[in-house]
Design a protein around this motif. Structure first.
Motif, short mmCIF file in Angstrom:
data_model
loop_
_atom_site.label_atom_id
_atom_site.label_comp_id
_atom_site.label_asym_id
_atom_site.label_seq_id
_atom_site.Cartn_x
_atom_site.Cartn_y
_atom_site.Cartn_z
N LEU A 185 0.69 -1.23 0.05
CA LEU A 185 -0.23 -0.13 0.00
C LEU A 185 0.88 1.33 0.12
N GLU A 186 1.94 1.19 0.30
CA GLU A 186 2.49 2.48 1.12
C GLU A 186 3.62 2.99 -0.69
N THR A 187 3.47 2.00 -1.66
CA THR A 187 4.26 2.02 -2.73
C THR A 187 3.37 2.32 -3.89
N ALA A 188 1.91 1.86 -3.61
CA ALA A 188 1.17 2.45 -4.55
C ALA A 188 0.23 3.65 -3.68
N LEU A 189 -0.16 4.16 -2.94
CA LEU A 189 0.15 5.68 -2.50
C LEU A 189 0.92 6.44 -3.13
N PHE A 190 2.13 6.42 -2.91
CA PHE A 190 3.31 7.31 -3.52
C PHE A 190 3.29 7.29 -5.36
N LYS A 191 2.95 6.19 -5.94
CA LYS A 191 3.45 5.70 -7.11
C LYS A 191 2.19 6.44 -8.41
N ILE A 192 0.57 6.64 -7.25
CA ILE A 192 -0.33 7.07 -8.01
C ILE A 192 -0.10 8.70 -8.06
N HIS A 193 0.50 9.56 -6.82
CA HIS A 193 0.17 10.78 -7.39
C HIS A 193 1.73 11.38 -7.42
N PHE A 194 2.81 10.14 -7.96
CA PHE A 194 4.16 10.42 -8.23
C PHE A 194 4.70 9.48 -8.24
N PRO A 195 4.21 9.44 -9.40
CA PRO A 195 5.34 8.12 -10.87
C PRO A 195 6.49 8.37 -11.28
N THR A 196 7.45 7.80 -11.77
CA THR A 196 8.23 7.90 -12.64
C THR A 196 8.21 7.37 -14.51
N ASN A 197 6.91 6.62 -14.67
CA ASN A 197 6.20 6.55 -15.57
C ASN A 197 4.64 5.62 -15.50
N TYR A 198 4.28 5.55 -16.61
CA TYR A 198 2.75 5.08 -16.90
C TYR A 198 2.51 3.75 -16.17
N GLN A 199 4.20 2.55 -16.27
CA GLN A 199 3.98 1.27 -15.63
C GLN A 199 3.48 1.59 -14.13
N GLN A 200 4.07 2.61 -13.64
CA GLN A 200 3.88 2.01 -12.46
C GLN A 200 2.71 2.66 -11.57
N VAL A 201 1.95 3.42 -12.63
CA VAL A 201 0.95 4.16 -12.54
C VAL A 201 -0.36 3.09 -12.76
N GLU A 202 -0.39 2.16 -13.57
CA GLU A 202 -1.02 1.25 -13.41
C GLU A 202 -0.95 -0.28 -12.62
N LEU A 203 0.21 -0.28 -12.05
CA LEU A 203 0.47 -0.74 -10.94
C LEU A 203 -0.53 -0.61 -9.70
N ALA A 204 0.13 0.58 -9.51
CA ALA A 204 -0.78 1.49 -7.68
C ALA A 204 -1.75 1.41 -8.53
N ARG A 205 -2.72 1.35 -9.28
CA ARG A 205 -4.07 1.88 -9.66
C ARG A 205 -5.26 0.07 -9.51
N ASN A 206 -4.04 -0.37 -9.96
CA ASN A 206 -4.80 -2.18 -9.66
C ASN A 206 -4.27 -1.95 -8.12
N ARG A 207 -3.43 -2.62 -7.62
CA ARG A 207 -3.73 -2.32 -5.81
C ARG A 207 -4.54 -1.88 -4.99
N LEU A 208 -4.97 0.28 -5.62
CA LEU A 208 -5.79 0.47 -4.65
C LEU A 208 -7.09 0.19 -5.08
N GLY A 209 -7.12 0.02 -6.93
CA GLY A 209 -8.37 -0.44 -7.41
C GLY A 209 -8.97 -1.98 -6.20
N PHE A 210 -8.51 -2.88 -6.42
CA PHE A 210 -8.23 -4.29 -5.78
C PHE A 210 -8.51 -4.09 -4.11
N ASP A 211 -8.10 -3.07 -3.29
CA ASP A 211 -8.96 -2.80 -2.29
C ASP A 211 -10.45 -1.97 -2.23
N GLU A 212 -10.65 -1.09 -3.02
CA GLU A 212 -11.74 -1.37 -2.23
C GLU A 212 -13.15 -2.41 -3.18
N LEU A 213 -12.64 -2.84 -4.19
CA LEU A 213 -13.34 -3.97 -4.43
C LEU A 213 -13.67 -5.21 -3.73
N PHE A 214 -12.24 -5.21 -2.89
CA PHE A 214 -12.02 -6.60 -2.19
C PHE A 214 -13.06 -6.14 -0.34
#
Length: 681
Positions: free
Chosen positions: A200-229
Motif C-alpha cells: 500500500l505504501e508503494t501504491a499510494l506514493f506512485k499514484i501521486h508521484f510516478p516516474t512512468n505509466y507502468q507504475q501508475v497501472e500497478l498502483a491503480r491495480n492495488r488501490l482498485g483491488f482494495d476498494e473491491l475487496f
C-alpha cells in the motif's frame, strides 16, 4: 498521523482553503491522501534549450536571465522572461500573472514544463509550469524526482475555484511521507501474496508521484483491488450477520396455491419470471429473512414477482409494504396490485404524502418511513427502484415494522446492472435476473436527430396524434438554468410547444415541483386521452403506463445516461402501436454522439448498461452514493477479472478467519466502512 485528522488541522490549511477542500469532499487527511489524479501531464522529456522540439511537451532547466512585466494597450499584463542554459536562450511568456515577478527573479535556477511553440522563426514557451530549483548543476538534464510540478509525470487533480492541482500536489507531497510511516498496510500478507499486489505504501506514493505509466497501472491495480475487496468483504459479513441475527416468518405455501395466483394473472409469465418466482417462494418458506435483489429491464415484469411475495404473506396472515421513490409510481403499483389481488379478496392500500389508506398490501413513498404504523405484523417488504433509497432508509423500513420478526426483503431495480458488477455492489443480496421480455413487447425505433430535422419530427408527432396516438416531450430541467443555457427545460419547452402545434392539440405539463393532486390530475388526463402531448421532466421515468403513447422525444439527451434513456424509452411501446423514440442533442462531442447512437442499435438494457459503464463510469449510472458504495474512486468496474479475484479472496479469508482475529488492521478498516455506510444519505 491520524487518518481522520480534520483537514483544517493540517499546516497551511486555513478556514478559506478548508472550505474549498470540502467542496471536493476532502474533509480529513485520509480524504486528501486518497484524492487521486484523473490524468498526468508527461513533462519527463528534459531538453536542452538549443534543441527544443516544437509543438511537444518538454521540460527545460536553466537560469533566469531577466524577467519583467509589460502592460498591454488594453491594460493587461504580460510577464516576459529569458531563460538560458549552456546551449542557448529561450523566451518565456505568461499572461495575466504579474505576481510571478515577486516569486521568480533573475539568477534563479528554474525548471519549466510546457509545450514549445513556434512564433515566427523563434521557439517560445507559453505559460509553462514553473518550479524553482535548489541546485541546477545536480539536476540538469536528468529526470529529477525531487521536482513536483515539472520534469516528470505531473499529476492533475479535479480542481475547484482558486484551488489548483499545483497546491494539491505540494500539500500531498508534504504530508504523504508522514502518513505512510504512521498508517501501515491493512491488507493481510496472504492476500497480497496470492494476488501479487504492491504494498500500500508503494501504491499510494506512485499514484501521486510516478516516474512512468507502468507504475501508475500497478498502483491503480492495488488501490482498485482494495476498494473491491473491502466492499465484498463488508457485504459478506453483512450477509452472515443478517442470517445469524434475524428471524423471519415462515411463509410456507402449497404449490397449488402459488399456481392459483400465477394462473389468475392476465398475462403469460416468461421463463425468467417463473424462475425468479420459484427463487423468491423458496426464500419465503425459510425462517431466515430473504434479502434478494430482483433486477430486470423496463417492462420485464418485476411487479408480478413482488406481487407473488405479497400474496404469500397475505395468505399466511401477514401484511406487506411496497416502497417506491415517487407518488406516480406508488399509484401505478396501487392500480396494478388491486387488479391482481381482486380474485383473492386481498385489500390493497396506498400511503403517500397526499393519500393514506392502509391495506393488507400497502404501496407508498418515503412516507412509509416516517408516518406509517402497521396494524398487523409485516411479513414482506419490497423496495422498488432501490437505488433511490439509502442503506439506512432500507434498514429502517424493515426493522421499524416488527420488534420480534424481521420481514423478508425484496429490492428491485429497472436499471440493468451487469451481473458481475451487481454481485460486487450488492454482494450481501441474493440475485434474481429477469433477462427476458414478455411476449408482444415490441422494439421501439430510436433515432438520434440533428436539430435541422426538428420541424420534420414535429410534423411526424402531429401525424401520430391525428391517428389518435399520444406523445411525450422530455427535458432534463424544470426551469431554465443560468449556467447551462443550452439545456432544455420543461416550462420553456411547454410554452414553445403551444406555438409549434395546432390549437386543437392538447398539451400538459408535468414535473416534480407540482403538488401531488396536480400531478395525479395531469397523469389521469393523459391516461384518459384528454392530453395529447405531455411535456415533462424525468419524473415520468417510472410509473406511467399509457398504452396509447407511441412517441417520446427527449431534449438535451446527452444529459442522461443510457440506462435512464432506456427507461424513458420504455414509456412508449406498451400497447399494440408501433412506437418511436427521438433523441435530440446539442453536443458536438464525438464520444457523446457515439454513446447516443448506441441507442439506435441496442434495445437490451443490460447491454446499454455495459456501454455506459465503459464510457461514463459507474457513479452517474448506478447511483453508487445512494446505494452506500461511493467509495469507488479508482476501481475499474469493467475489470471483471479483478472483481472475481476480489470476491474469491474475500470469501476465502472469511472462511479461514470469520471474525478477522488475525487481521486486526483490516477489521478496523471494515468497521470504518460500516460506519460510513450506515449514515443517512
Amino acid at each position: 498521523m491520524d487518518p481522520n485528522l480534520p483537514i483544517e488541522a493540517l499546516p497551511g490549511v486555513g478556514p478559506a482553503i478548508a472550505q474549498k477542500l470540502k467542496k471536493l469532499n476532502i474533509l480529513t487527511l485520509q480524504d486528501l491522501i486518497y484524492y487521486f489524479p484523473f490524468r498526468y501531464d508527461d513533462f519527463s522529456n528534459i531538453s536542452k534549450i538549443g534543441e527544443l522540439p516544437p509543438e511537444q511537451k518538454i521540460t527545460i532547466q536553466g537560469v533566469i536571465w531577466q524577467i519583467k512585466n509589460v502592460r498591454t494597450r488594453t491594460g493587461k499584463f504580460i510577464t516576459q522572461a529569458q531563460v538560458a542554459d549552456e546551449s542557448g536562450v529561450v523566451d518565456v511568456v505568461w499572461f495575466n500573472q504579474s505576481y510571478l515577478t515577486k516569486t521568480l527573479k533573475a539568477g534563479m535556477p528554474v525548471s519549466l514544463s510546457g509545450k514549445a511553440q513556434v512564433e515566427g522563426h523563434k521557439v517560445k514557451l507559453i505559460s509553462p509550469q514553473y518550479e524553482i530549483l535548489k541546485n541546477l548543476l545536480s539536476t540538469h538534464l536528468s529526470t529529477n524526482q525531487n521536482t513536483t510540478h515539472t520534469g516528470r509525470l505531473v499529476p492533475i487533480y479535479p480542481e475547484t475555484q482558486s484551488l489548483s492541482s499545483k497546491w494539491l500536489r505540494a500539500k500531498i507531497k508534504e504530508v504523504l511521507p508522514i502518513y505512510l510511516k504512521t498508517n501501515p498496510d491493512f491488507m493481510p500478507e496472504s492476500v497480497i501474496k496470492n494476488q501479487n499486489l504492491q504494498k500500500l505504501e508503494t501504491a499510494l506514493f506512485k499514484i501521486h508521484f510516478p516516474t512512468n505509466y507502468q507504475q501508475v497501472e500497478l498502483a491503480r491495480n492495488r488501490l482498485g483491488f482494495d476498494e473491491l475487496f473491502t466492499t465484498q468483504l463488508l457485504s459478506q459479513i453483512r450477509k452472515r450477520t443478517w442470517h445469524q441475527n434475524q428471524t423471519a416468518p415462515k411463509l410456507e405455501m402449497e404449490k397449488e396455491k402459488i399456481a392459483s395466483f400465477t394462473s389468475s394473472l392476465p398475462f403469460q409469465l416468461t421463463d425468467a419470471q417463473k424462475r425468479s418466482m420459484d427463487e423468491l417462494a423458496a426464500d419465503l418458506a425459510k425462517s431466515t429473512p430473504t434479502n434478494r435483489l430482483l433486477e430486470g429491464d423496463v417492462g420485464s415484469g418485476k411487479t408480478a414477482v413482488a406481487a407473488l411475495g405479497a400474496y404469500m404473506a397475505a395468505i399466511c396472515g401477514f401484511d406487506s409494504l411496497i416502497a417506491v421513490p415517487t407518488e406516480i409510481l406508488a399509484f401505478q403499483h396501487f392500480d396494478s396490485l388491486k387488479k391482481m389481488m381482486a380474485p383473492f379478496n386481498i385489500s390493497v392500500g396506498i400511503w403517500t404524502a397526499s393519500k393514506k389508506e392502509p391495506g393488507q398490501i400497502t404501496t407508498g413513498t418515503h412516507a412509509l418511513l416516517s408516518s406509517f404504523k402497521a396494524k398487523n405484523p409485516i411479513g414482506f417488504v419490497t423496495v422498488d427502484e432501490q437505488h433511490r433509497f439509502g442503506v439506512a432508509q432500507r434498514a429502517g423500513l424493515i426493522l421499524n415494522q416488527s420488534p420480534k420478526l424481521t420481514p423478508h426483503l425484496l429490492t428491485m431495480t429497472a436499471t440493468p446492472i451487469p451481473r458481475t458488477l451487481a454481485l460486487t455492489l450488492y454482494g450481501d443480496l441474493d440475485l434474481s435476473v429477469l433477462d427476458q421480455m414478455p411476449k408482444g413487447r415490441q422494439k421501439i425505433s430510436t433515432f438520434v436527430v440533428p436539430n435541422n430535422k426538428r420541424a420534420d419530427c414535429y410534423t411526424f408527432i402531429q401525424k401520430q396524434i391525428k391517428d389518435d396516438r399520444q406523445a411525450f416531450i422530455i427535458t432534463p430541467f424544470v426551469e431554465p438554468s443560468e449556467s447551462m443555457t443550452s439545456v432544455k427545460s420543461a416550462t420553456v419547452e411547454f410554452e414553445k410547444a403551444k406555438n409549434k402545434f395546432p390549437a386543437q392539440i392538447k398539451l400538459g405539463l408535468l414535473h416534480g415541483r407540482l403538488k401531488s393532486k396536480d400531478k395525479e390530475k395531469i397523469i389521469t388526463q393523459f391516461k384518459l386521452g384528454k392530453i395529447d402531448i405531455l411535456v415533462a421532466t424525468p419524473v415520468v421515468e417510472v410509473g406511467i403506463d399509457v398504452a396509447n403513447a407511441s412517441v417520446i422525444l427527449v431534449e438535451s439527451s446527452e444529459r442522461f445516461g443510457l440506462a435512464q434513456l432506456h427507461q424513458l424509452r420504455g414509456r412508449v411501446g406498451r400497447g399494440v402501436h408501433k412506437s418511436y423514440c427521438f433523441l435530440f442533442t446539442d453536443s458536438n462531442q464525438e464520444n457523446s454522439t457515439r454513446r447516443l447512437k448506441s441507442m439506435e442499435k441496442v434495445h437490451v438494457g443490460f447491454e446499454l448498461a455495459e456501454i455506459d459503464l465503459k464510457m461514463r463510469g459507474s457513479g452517474e449510472i448506478f447511483g453508487l452514493k445512494q446505494s452506500g458504495f461511493e467509495n469507488f474512486k479508482i476501481a475499474d468496474l469493467t475489470d471483471q477479472k479483478l472483481i472475481v479475484q476480489a470476491q474469491k479472496e474475500a470469501r476465502k479469508l472469511l472462511a479461514d478467519d470469520p471474525e478477522l482475529v488475525n487481521s486486526e488492521l483490516l477489521k478496523i478498516k471494515i468497521k470504518s466502512l460500516e460506519n460510513q455506510y450506515s449514515q443517512p444519505n
